[in-house]
Scaffold this motif. Structure first.
Motif, PDB file in Angstrom:
ATOM      1  N   ILE A 220       0.888  -1.187   0.019  1.00 49.91           N
ATOM      2  CA  ILE A 220      -0.082   0.143  -0.105  1.00 49.91           C
ATOM      3  C   ILE A 220       0.893   1.238   0.007  1.00 49.91           C
ATOM      4  N   LEU A 221       2.003   1.279   0.955  1.00 49.82           N
ATOM      5  CA  LEU A 221       2.757   2.372   0.900  1.00 49.82           C
ATOM      6  C   LEU A 221       3.634   2.653  -0.650  1.00 49.82           C
ATOM      7  N   LEU A 222       3.709   1.676  -1.202  1.00 52.38           N
ATOM      8  CA  LEU A 222       4.571   1.630  -2.374  1.00 52.38           C
ATOM      9  C   LEU A 222       3.411   2.220  -3.625  1.00 52.38           C
ATOM     10  N   TYR A 223       2.346   1.889  -3.540  1.00 56.25           N
ATOM     11  CA  TYR A 223       1.346   2.217  -4.503  1.00 56.25           C
ATOM     12  C   TYR A 223       1.038   3.651  -4.254  1.00 56.25           C
ATOM     13  N   GLU A 224       1.229   3.976  -3.034  1.00 48.72           N
ATOM     14  CA  GLU A 224       0.650   5.633  -2.874  1.00 48.72           C
ATOM     15  C   GLU A 224       1.938   6.312  -3.397  1.00 48.72           C
ATOM     16  N   PHE A 225       3.109   5.760  -2.971  1.00 49.87           N
ATOM     17  CA  PHE A 225       4.166   6.858  -3.294  1.00 49.87           C
ATOM     18  C   PHE A 225       4.537   6.823  -4.721  1.00 49.87           C
ATOM     19  N   VAL A 226       4.009   5.607  -5.408  1.00 51.60           N
ATOM     20  CA  VAL A 226       4.245   5.518  -6.892  1.00 51.60           C
ATOM     21  C   VAL A 226       3.366   6.377  -7.498  1.00 51.60           C
ATOM     22  N   ALA A 227       2.160   6.546  -7.076  1.00 56.50           N
ATOM     23  CA  ALA A 227       1.194   7.460  -7.874  1.00 56.50           C
ATOM     24  C   ALA A 227       1.466   8.823  -7.429  1.00 56.50           C
ATOM     25  N   ALA A 228       1.964   9.110  -6.182  1.00 51.86           N
ATOM     26  CA  ALA A 228       2.401  10.501  -6.132  1.00 51.86           C
ATOM     27  C   ALA A 228       3.370  10.816  -6.574  1.00 51.86           C
ATOM     28  N   GLY A 229       4.477  10.083  -6.905  1.00 53.24           N
ATOM     29  CA  GLY A 229       5.583  10.219  -7.758  1.00 53.24           C
ATOM     30  C   GLY A 229       5.320  10.799  -9.284  1.00 53.24           C
TER      31      GLY A 229
ATOM     32  N   ILE B 253       2.442  11.784 -10.313  1.00 53.32           N
ATOM     33  CA  ILE B 253       1.855  13.150 -10.358  1.00 53.32           C
ATOM     34  C   ILE B 253       2.890  14.434 -10.377  1.00 53.32           C
ATOM     35  N   VAL B 254       3.684  14.203  -9.252  1.00 54.41           N
ATOM     36  CA  VAL B 254       4.608  15.340  -9.031  1.00 54.41           C
ATOM     37  C   VAL B 254       5.868  15.296  -9.988  1.00 54.41           C
ATOM     38  N   HIS B 255       5.940  14.002 -10.718  1.00 57.14           N
ATOM     39  CA  HIS B 255       7.190  13.863 -11.551  1.00 57.14           C
ATOM     40  C   HIS B 255       8.456  13.851 -10.676  1.00 57.14           C
ATOM     41  N   ARG B 256       8.357  13.021  -9.509  1.00 63.43           N
ATOM     42  CA  ARG B 256       9.679  13.000  -8.574  1.00 63.43           C
ATOM     43  C   ARG B 256       9.861  11.344  -8.445  1.00 63.43           C
ATOM     44  N   ASN B 257      11.000  11.159  -8.058  1.00 63.23           N
ATOM     45  CA  ASN B 257      11.326   9.497  -7.745  1.00 63.23           C
ATOM     46  C   ASN B 257      10.560   9.062  -6.442  1.00 63.23           C
ATOM     47  N   PRO B 258       9.627   8.170  -6.637  1.00 59.43           N
ATOM     48  CA  PRO B 258       8.666   7.646  -5.489  1.00 59.43           C
ATOM     49  C   PRO B 258       9.408   7.057  -4.281  1.00 59.43           C
ATOM     50  N   PHE B 259      10.658   6.455  -4.650  1.00 58.61           N
ATOM     51  CA  PHE B 259      11.245   5.769  -3.649  1.00 58.61           C
ATOM     52  C   PHE B 259      12.012   6.752  -2.725  1.00 58.61           C
ATOM     53  N   ARG B 260      12.590   7.797  -3.513  1.00 58.49           N
ATOM     54  CA  ARG B 260      13.093   8.728  -2.710  1.00 58.49           C
ATOM     55  C   ARG B 260      12.355   9.577  -1.762  1.00 58.49           C
ATOM     56  N   LEU B 261      10.875   9.792  -2.351  1.00 58.92           N
ATOM     57  CA  LEU B 261       9.737  10.658  -1.492  1.00 58.92           C
ATOM     58  C   LEU B 261       9.527   9.712  -0.411  1.00 58.92           C
ATOM     59  N   LEU B 262       9.350   8.245  -0.673  1.00 59.20           N
ATOM     60  CA  LEU B 262       9.029   7.383   0.134  1.00 59.20           C
ATOM     61  C   LEU B 262      10.143   7.394   1.511  1.00 59.20           C
ATOM     62  N   TRP B 263      11.345   7.352   1.068  1.00 59.97           N
ATOM     63  CA  TRP B 263      12.466   7.215   2.025  1.00 59.97           C
ATOM     64  C   TRP B 263      12.704   8.519   2.918  1.00 59.97           C
TER      65      TRP B 263
ATOM     66  N   GLN C 256       8.899  16.054   7.457  1.00 63.35           N
ATOM     67  CA  GLN C 256       9.282  15.366   6.389  1.00 63.35           C
ATOM     68  C   GLN C 256       8.320  15.517   5.095  1.00 63.35           C
ATOM     69  N   SER C 257       7.305  16.010   5.208  1.00 61.20           N
ATOM     70  CA  SER C 257       6.349  16.414   3.947  1.00 61.20           C
ATOM     71  C   SER C 257       7.107  17.685   3.227  1.00 61.20           C
ATOM     72  N   GLN C 258       7.599  18.701   4.198  1.00 58.17           N
ATOM     73  CA  GLN C 258       8.148  19.805   3.765  1.00 58.17           C
ATOM     74  C   GLN C 258       9.304  19.446   3.209  1.00 58.17           C
ATOM     75  N   LYS C 259      10.159  18.703   3.589  1.00 60.53           N
ATOM     76  CA  LYS C 259      11.368  18.181   3.162  1.00 60.53           C
ATOM     77  C   LYS C 259      11.207  17.732   1.754  1.00 60.53           C
ATOM     78  N   ASN C 260      10.064  17.122   1.460  1.00 64.54           N
ATOM     79  CA  ASN C 260       9.693  16.528   0.220  1.00 64.54           C
ATOM     80  C   ASN C 260       9.228  17.508  -0.772  1.00 64.54           C
ATOM     81  N   GLY C 261       9.206  18.704  -0.325  1.00 64.69           N
ATOM     82  CA  GLY C 261       8.870  20.008  -1.235  1.00 64.69           C
ATOM     83  C   GLY C 261       7.503  20.429  -1.004  1.00 64.69           C
ATOM     84  N   VAL C 262       6.646  19.852  -0.131  1.00 62.23           N
ATOM     85  CA  VAL C 262       5.248  20.430  -0.033  1.00 62.23           C
ATOM     86  C   VAL C 262       5.452  21.851   0.727  1.00 62.23           C
TER      87      VAL C 262
ATOM     88  N   ALA D 171       2.243  11.319   1.211  1.00 62.15           N
ATOM     89  CA  ALA D 171       1.811  11.224  -0.322  1.00 62.15           C
ATOM     90  C   ALA D 171       0.599  12.024  -0.932  1.00 62.15           C
ATOM     91  N   ILE D 172      -0.500  12.067   0.177  1.00 58.61           N
ATOM     92  CA  ILE D 172      -1.532  12.933  -0.372  1.00 58.61           C
ATOM     93  C   ILE D 172      -1.234  14.431  -0.172  1.00 58.61           C
TER      94      ILE D 172
END
Length: 389
Positions: A218-227, A229-239, A264-270, A378-379
C-alpha cells in the motif's frame, strides 16, 4: 499485589498478550465450572459492548463531523476526496487479495466456525442489554447532527456534542479497555478448553504475515502514484517519510506523529501552507493502513464462520468503515473501536467475533498507524501539486 498493579498499568497490547497466554495455559488445566463462570462474564461484557456501539457512534462521529465541517473551501474537499478514495482503494485491494489467498491458508479450518468450536459450554445465566439505538439510526443521526453543528453556528449543541464525546472517551478508556483483556482471556480459555486454540492461532499467524506484506504494498502504490503526479522519484519520496513511519511505529499515535509528518512532507517539497492543512486533516480522515487490517481480519473471520463474503457485502462494509473511522483518532483502540458498528450492522459480527477482531488488530496497531501517517505525506504531495496549478 504490586506485580498485579504493574500489569494493570501496562499498555493495552502487553495486557492482551498476557491475557492470551494465561487463557491458553489455564485452559489446559481448569475444570468446566470455572470455564462456565468466565463465559458468564464474557456474555455480560458482550451485551455491554453491543449496548455501547451506537453510543460510541453518536459520541465520536457527531463531534468529528462538526469539527471537520468548520474547515470550508476547495482544499478541504480535495483532501477529503483523495483521502477517502485511497482508504476505500486500500479496502478493495485487501478484499481482492484475501479472496485469492486466504482460502488456501485457512484450509480445513473453514469447515468449522471459530465461534462454534469455541462454545462447547454455556454461561450460568444471561442478561439482555438492548441498545437504545439501532447502529444505522445512530450513524445517520450523528451525521445529521454533526453537519448542523458545522454549518448552523450552534455553539450550545457543539458544546453538548464535545461533552458527550468526553463521556464516551472516559467509558472506553476507564471501563471498556481495562475489561477487554479479561474478555479476551475468556475467549482463549474457552477455545483452549475446547481443544481448538492451536488451529485458530496458526490461522491468524498466517493472516498477520499477509497483512504485513499488504501494508508495504500500500505504501509503495501510494508513493508511486504521488511520484507520477509530481514527476519525482517515488522511492526517494518514501525514504524521506521514513522518520514519520518510525515515529508512528513507536508511538502508535497519528496525533503524536503530526509534527514529524509535517517536517518530512516539507522536506519532500510540499509548501508549508499545504502541509499545515493536509497533514493534520489526514491524521483524522486518511486510514488506509487501518482499513487494510480491519478488512483482512473481517474477511478471514467471515470465512472461518461460514458467513457471506460476497463483493457487494464487503463493498458496503468498506464504504461505511471509511466513513466511521473519522472518529478513530484520539480514541483508545482507535479505528477498531469505530469499526464495531459496521462489523455488527453490515457483517453481522457478534461480541466474540468482534473481540477476535480487536485482538488481531491490537497486535498490529502500530503498523496500521505507521501506514496511515506515511501515506499522509503522499497525499500532501498530490494536493500541493494540484493546488499550485
Amino acid at each position: 499485589m504490586e506485580s498485579i498493579k504493574r500489569i494493570w498499568q501496562m499498555g493495552l497490547l502487553p495486557r492482551v498478550v498476557i491475557a492470551i497466554v494465561l487463557g491458553i495455559l489455564l485452559g489446559l488445566v481448569v475444570n468446566e465450572p470455572i470455564v462456565r463462570a468466565v463465559l458468564t462474564f464474557n456474555g455480560l461484557f458482550s451485551q455491554f459492548l453491543g449496548f455501547l456501539v451506537p453510543l460510541i457512534i453518536v459520541g465520536l462521529i457527531t463531534s468529528a463531523i462538526g469539527e471537520i465541517g468548520n474547515q470550508a473551501g476547495k482544499l478541504l474537499l480535495l483532501t477529503v476526496v483523495i483521502a477517502f478514495g485511497d482508504t476505500v482503494l486500500s479496502g478493495l485491494l485487501t478484499y481482492t487479495t484475501g479472496m485469492l489467498c486466504f482460502p488456501s491458508l485457512i484450509g480445513h479450518a473453514i469447515e468449522a466456525g471459530v465461534s462454534e468450536q469455541a462454545n462447547p459450554l454455556v454461561p450460568y445465566f444471561k442478561i439482555q442489554i438492548p441498545p437504545i439505538l439501532d447502529v444505522m439510526t445512530a450513524l445517520v443521526f450523528s451525521f445529521s447532527l454533526g453537519i448542523c453543528i458545522a454549518y448552523g453556528k450552534l455553539p450550545t449543541l457543539r458544546s453538548m456534542a464535545l461533552e458527550f464525546k468526553e463521556v464516551i472517551h472516559r467509558i472506553i478508556s476507564g471501563l471498556l479497555v481495562p475489561l477487554l483483556p479479561l474478555y479476551i482471556f475468556g475467549i482463549f480459555l474457552n477455545i483452549t478448553y475446547a481443544g481448538y486454540v492451536w488451529q485458530a492461532m496458526s490461522v491468524f499467524v498466517n493472516i498477520i504475515l499477509i497483512i504485513l506484506v499488504l501494508h508495504i504494498f500500500i505504501l509503495l502504490y501510494e508513493f508511486v502514484a504521488a511520484g507520477l503526479i509530481v514527476h519525482r522519484n517515488p522511492f526517494r519520496l518514501l525514504w524521506t517519510m521514513l522518520p514519520a513511519y518510525a515515529t508512528a511505529l513507536g508511538s502508535s499515535s497519528s496525533a503524536a506523529t503530526i509534527p514529524v509528518t509535517l517536517k518530512q512532507s516539507q522536506k519532500n517539497g510540499v509548501s508549508e501552507e499545504t502541509a499545515g492543512f493536509v497533514v493534520p486533516l489526514c491524521a483524522t480522515i486518511h486510514m488506509s493502513g487501518s482499513m487494510m487490517k480491519i478488512t483482512a481480519c473481517a474477511l478471514v473471520i467471515s470465512m472461518l464462520e461460514g458467513m457471506p463474503t460476497d463483493f457487494g457485502l464487503f463493498l458496503q462494509f468498506i464504504l461505511m468503515l471509511s466513513v466511521v473511522m473519522i472518529a478513530a483518532p484520539g480514541v483508545p483502540g482507535g479505528a477498531i473501536m469505530a469499526a464495531l458498528a459496521p462489523l455488527a450492522n453490515v457483517l453481522g459480527f457478534n461480541g466474540e467475533q468482534q473481540a477476535l477482531m480487536i485482538t488481531i488488530y491490537i497486535a498490529m496497531d502500530s503498523f496500521g498507524t505507521a501506514c496511515n501517517v506515511t501515506g499522509d505525506g503522499a497525499i500532501a504531495l498530490v494536493v500541493d501539486k494540484i493546488r499550485k496549478h
